[in-house]
Write a protein that holds these residues in place. Structure first.
Motif, PDB file in Angstrom:
ATOM      1  N   HIS A  29     -14.072 -10.667  -3.249  1.00  0.00           N
ATOM      2  CA  HIS A  29     -13.035  -9.928  -2.521  1.00  0.00           C
ATOM      3  C   HIS A  29     -11.682 -10.617  -2.681  1.00  0.00           C
ATOM      4  O   HIS A  29     -10.654  -9.938  -2.774  1.00  0.00           O
ATOM      5  CB  HIS A  29     -13.403  -9.826  -1.041  1.00  0.00           C
ATOM      6  N   LEU A  32     -10.311  -9.627  -6.050  1.00  0.00           N
ATOM      7  CA  LEU A  32      -9.862  -8.238  -6.008  1.00  0.00           C
ATOM      8  C   LEU A  32      -8.534  -8.100  -5.282  1.00  0.00           C
ATOM      9  O   LEU A  32      -7.631  -7.394  -5.741  1.00  0.00           O
ATOM     10  CB  LEU A  32     -10.920  -7.363  -5.344  1.00  0.00           C
ATOM     11  N   ARG A  33      -8.396  -8.772  -4.154  1.00  0.00           N
ATOM     12  CA  ARG A  33      -7.144  -8.684  -3.383  1.00  0.00           C
ATOM     13  C   ARG A  33      -5.995  -9.294  -4.171  1.00  0.00           C
ATOM     14  O   ARG A  33      -4.890  -8.764  -4.215  1.00  0.00           O
ATOM     15  CB  ARG A  33      -7.318  -9.378  -2.022  1.00  0.00           C
ATOM     16  N   CYS A  36      -4.653  -6.941  -6.959  1.00  0.00           N
ATOM     17  CA  CYS A  36      -4.337  -5.574  -6.518  1.00  0.00           C
ATOM     18  C   CYS A  36      -3.357  -4.913  -7.487  1.00  0.00           C
ATOM     19  O   CYS A  36      -2.321  -5.483  -7.821  1.00  0.00           O
ATOM     20  CB  CYS A  36      -3.740  -5.597  -5.112  1.00  0.00           C
ATOM     21  N   CYS A  38      -1.499  -2.236  -6.992  1.00  0.00           N
ATOM     22  CA  CYS A  38      -0.422  -1.420  -6.406  1.00  0.00           C
ATOM     23  C   CYS A  38       0.933  -1.913  -6.920  1.00  0.00           C
ATOM     24  O   CYS A  38       1.077  -3.040  -7.388  1.00  0.00           O
ATOM     25  CB  CYS A  38      -0.486  -1.423  -4.878  1.00  0.00           C
ATOM     26  N   CYS A  41       2.319  -5.282  -5.282  1.00  0.00           N
ATOM     27  CA  CYS A  41       1.627  -6.496  -5.718  1.00  0.00           C
ATOM     28  C   CYS A  41       1.907  -6.799  -7.188  1.00  0.00           C
ATOM     29  O   CYS A  41       2.119  -7.943  -7.569  1.00  0.00           O
ATOM     30  CB  CYS A  41       0.129  -6.378  -5.474  1.00  0.00           C
ATOM     31  N   GLN A  70     -10.238   3.161  -4.155  1.00  0.00           N
ATOM     32  CA  GLN A  70      -9.209   2.556  -3.330  1.00  0.00           C
ATOM     33  C   GLN A  70      -9.934   1.590  -2.404  1.00  0.00           C
ATOM     34  O   GLN A  70     -10.904   1.959  -1.736  1.00  0.00           O
ATOM     35  CB  GLN A  70      -8.473   3.606  -2.506  1.00  0.00           C
ATOM     36  N   HIS A  77      -4.209  -4.459   3.876  1.00  0.00           N
ATOM     37  CA  HIS A  77      -3.694  -3.914   2.624  1.00  0.00           C
ATOM     38  C   HIS A  77      -4.623  -2.812   2.119  1.00  0.00           C
ATOM     39  O   HIS A  77      -5.829  -2.994   2.059  1.00  0.00           O
ATOM     40  CB  HIS A  77      -3.566  -5.020   1.574  1.00  0.00           C
ATOM     41  N   GLU A  78      -4.019  -1.666   1.756  1.00  0.00           N
ATOM     42  CA  GLU A  78      -4.836  -0.530   1.328  1.00  0.00           C
ATOM     43  C   GLU A  78      -4.157   0.322   0.271  1.00  0.00           C
ATOM     44  O   GLU A  78      -4.533   1.459   0.045  1.00  0.00           O
ATOM     45  CB  GLU A  78      -5.184   0.351   2.535  1.00  0.00           C
ATOM     46  N   ARG A  79      -3.181  -0.217  -0.411  1.00  0.00           N
ATOM     47  CA  ARG A  79      -2.409   0.588  -1.360  1.00  0.00           C
ATOM     48  C   ARG A  79      -2.963   0.610  -2.773  1.00  0.00           C
ATOM     49  O   ARG A  79      -2.616   1.477  -3.557  1.00  0.00           O
ATOM     50  CB  ARG A  79      -0.963   0.090  -1.409  1.00  0.00           C
ATOM     51  N   GLY A  80      -3.818  -0.331  -3.121  1.00  0.00           N
ATOM     52  CA  GLY A  80      -4.291  -0.427  -4.495  1.00  0.00           C
ATOM     53  C   GLY A  80      -5.431   0.515  -4.824  1.00  0.00           C
ATOM     54  O   GLY A  80      -6.401   0.607  -4.091  1.00  0.00           O
ATOM     55  N   TYR A  82      -8.060   0.966  -7.811  1.00  0.00           N
ATOM     56  CA  TYR A  82      -8.616   0.192  -8.908  1.00  0.00           C
ATOM     57  C   TYR A  82      -9.370   1.125  -9.854  1.00  0.00           C
ATOM     58  O   TYR A  82     -10.493   1.534  -9.550  1.00  0.00           O
ATOM     59  CB  TYR A  82      -9.587  -0.857  -8.363  1.00  0.00           C
TER      60      TYR A  82
END
Length: 93
Positions: A29, A32-33, A36, A38, A41, A70, A77-80, A82
């Motif tokens: 995780h 992944l973060r 990102c 987005c 980022c 998503q 944070h929830e904008r990316g 993948y």
């Protein structure tokens, strides 16, 4: 790139498990973060900045977007989104 056959979110160890035809691949995780895709980022990374990711960040929700997923993280944070090919690249395969 096709979607993996199975996606499992292991919150305890903080891993996303993706099962493609050639086998199972895991992504932390934190990785992944930090990766990102987005625009905010990506702009930070391109300008030489570093997105600091807490060690305890976790994926709390996965939303299908057809061509990828998503990911919603515990830090809000929830904008990316993948794409499948991007996730595959992150696994190093």
């Amino acid at each position: 790139m096709n979607a993996p056959q199975v996606i499992r979110n292991l919150r305890g160890p903080g891993q996303l498990v993706l099962q493609w035809e050639d086998g199972e691949h895991r992504l932390s995780h934190i990785r992944l973060r930090g990766a990102c895709p987005c625009s905010r980022c990506r702009a930070t990374r391109l300008s030489g900045g570093i997105n600091l990711v807490p060690d305890d960040v976790r994926v709390v929700q996965i939303e299908s977007q057809g061509y990828g997923v998503q990911l919603v993280f515990s830090d809000g944070h929830e904008r990316g989104i993948y794409p499948w090919a991007y996730l595959r690249d992150l696994t190093g395969q």
